[in-house]
Design a protein around this motif. Sequence first.
Motif, short mmCIF file in Angstrom:
data_model
loop_
_atom_site.label_atom_id
_atom_site.label_comp_id
_atom_site.label_asym_id
_atom_site.label_seq_id
_atom_site.Cartn_x
_atom_site.Cartn_y
_atom_site.Cartn_z
N GLY A 1 -7.26 -5.88 9.77
CA GLY A 1 -7.78 -7.08 11.16
C GLY A 1 -7.77 -7.87 10.42
O GLY A 1 -7.75 -9.48 10.35
N ASP A 2 -7.89 -7.82 8.46
CA ASP A 2 -8.51 -9.09 7.75
C ASP A 2 -6.13 -9.48 7.27
O ASP A 2 -6.30 -7.92 6.75
N GLU A 3 -5.75 -10.63 7.35
CA GLU A 3 -5.04 -11.30 7.04
C GLU A 3 -4.84 -10.70 5.17
O GLU A 3 -3.63 -9.89 4.61
N ALA A 4 -5.34 -11.47 4.48
CA ALA A 4 -6.02 -11.01 3.67
C ALA A 4 -5.94 -10.23 2.83
O ALA A 4 -5.24 -9.51 1.93
N LEU A 5 -6.54 -9.23 3.55
CA LEU A 5 -6.99 -8.14 3.01
C LEU A 5 -5.58 -7.28 3.19
O LEU A 5 -5.41 -6.02 2.54
N ALA A 6 -4.76 -7.61 4.21
CA ALA A 6 -3.63 -6.48 5.06
C ALA A 6 -2.57 -6.74 3.68
O ALA A 6 -1.77 -5.86 3.23
N ALA A 7 -2.62 -7.72 3.48
CA ALA A 7 -1.91 -8.63 2.54
C ALA A 7 -2.31 -8.01 0.81
O ALA A 7 -0.85 -7.48 0.14
N PHE A 8 -3.08 -7.82 0.88
CA PHE A 8 -3.48 -7.14 -0.93
C PHE A 8 -3.04 -6.00 -0.99
O PHE A 8 -2.28 -5.28 -2.10
N LEU A 9 -3.27 -5.43 0.46
CA LEU A 9 -3.22 -4.02 0.31
C LEU A 9 -1.50 -3.09 0.73
O LEU A 9 -1.26 -2.70 -0.05
N GLU A 10 -0.69 -4.30 1.30
CA GLU A 10 0.42 -4.02 1.46
C GLU A 10 0.68 -4.29 -0.37
O GLU A 10 2.05 -3.36 -0.79
N GLN A 11 0.87 -5.54 -0.77
CA GLN A 11 1.17 -5.56 -2.37
C GLN A 11 1.07 -4.26 -3.06
O GLN A 11 1.27 -4.07 -3.84
N MET A 12 -0.28 -3.95 -2.95
CA MET A 12 -1.03 -2.75 -3.39
C MET A 12 -0.05 -1.16 -3.33
O MET A 12 0.10 -0.71 -4.85
N HIS A 13 0.41 -1.25 -2.86
CA HIS A 13 1.31 -0.04 -2.46
C HIS A 13 2.53 -0.03 -2.73
O HIS A 13 3.10 0.36 -3.36
N GLU A 14 2.81 -1.85 -2.88
CA GLU A 14 4.56 -1.93 -3.05
C GLU A 14 4.13 -1.57 -5.03
O GLU A 14 4.86 -1.05 -5.64
N PHE A 15 3.05 -1.77 -5.42
CA PHE A 15 2.51 -1.23 -6.96
C PHE A 15 2.43 -0.60 -7.25
O PHE A 15 2.67 -0.11 -8.23
N LEU A 16 1.81 0.20 -6.60
CA LEU A 16 1.89 1.77 -6.60
C LEU A 16 3.04 2.18 -6.75
O LEU A 16 2.76 3.61 -7.29
N ALA A 17 3.98 2.01 -5.30
CA ALA A 17 4.75 2.54 -5.88
C ALA A 17 5.84 2.99 -7.13
O ALA A 17 6.54 4.07 -7.19
N THR A 18 5.93 1.54 -7.15
CA THR A 18 6.84 0.96 -8.58
C THR A 18 6.06 2.10 -10.20
O THR A 18 6.42 2.58 -10.91
N SER A 19 4.30 1.94 -9.78
CA SER A 19 3.38 3.02 -11.09
C SER A 19 3.51 4.23 -10.88
O SER A 19 3.84 5.17 -12.43
N ARG A 20 4.17 4.85 -9.72
CA ARG A 20 4.66 6.27 -9.65
C ARG A 20 5.77 6.46 -10.54
O ARG A 20 5.90 7.34 -11.07
#
Length: 118
Positions: A20-39
């Motif tokens: 629902g919150d765009e800022a939270l959604a953008a943050f979570l999307e970036q974190m998932h990209e980071f986690l994929a790279t980190s993995r």
Amino acid sequence: LEAVTAKVKGLEGRPAGGAGDEALAAFLEQMHEFLATSRDALQQQSDACEELVAQFRQLASYFGEASSGATNTEFFGMWAHFAQKFCDLWRVEQKRIAKERFASVRDLKSKRRRELVK
């Protein structure tokens, strides 16, 4: 590495969007990209660590330490002690050789002088 792997796996299961919150959604999307790279980076580090452990076991086996179960700290501690003793003995031997050479040159010079005087 195992602790980091567990944390990354724990974070991967969280939802990426729809909060629902765009800022939270953008943050979570970036974190998932980071986690994929980190993995991927974590897997590379884990593979490298396993390879180093295998190489250490081969090295320890070559020096007859595989059966004693020596850790890398103990093994390289023994190796450092050996290397220091070897270096010390090598220096002593080099000094002895230099003295022998000096003595032989000195004797040769004195012999030539005596021959010239005759």
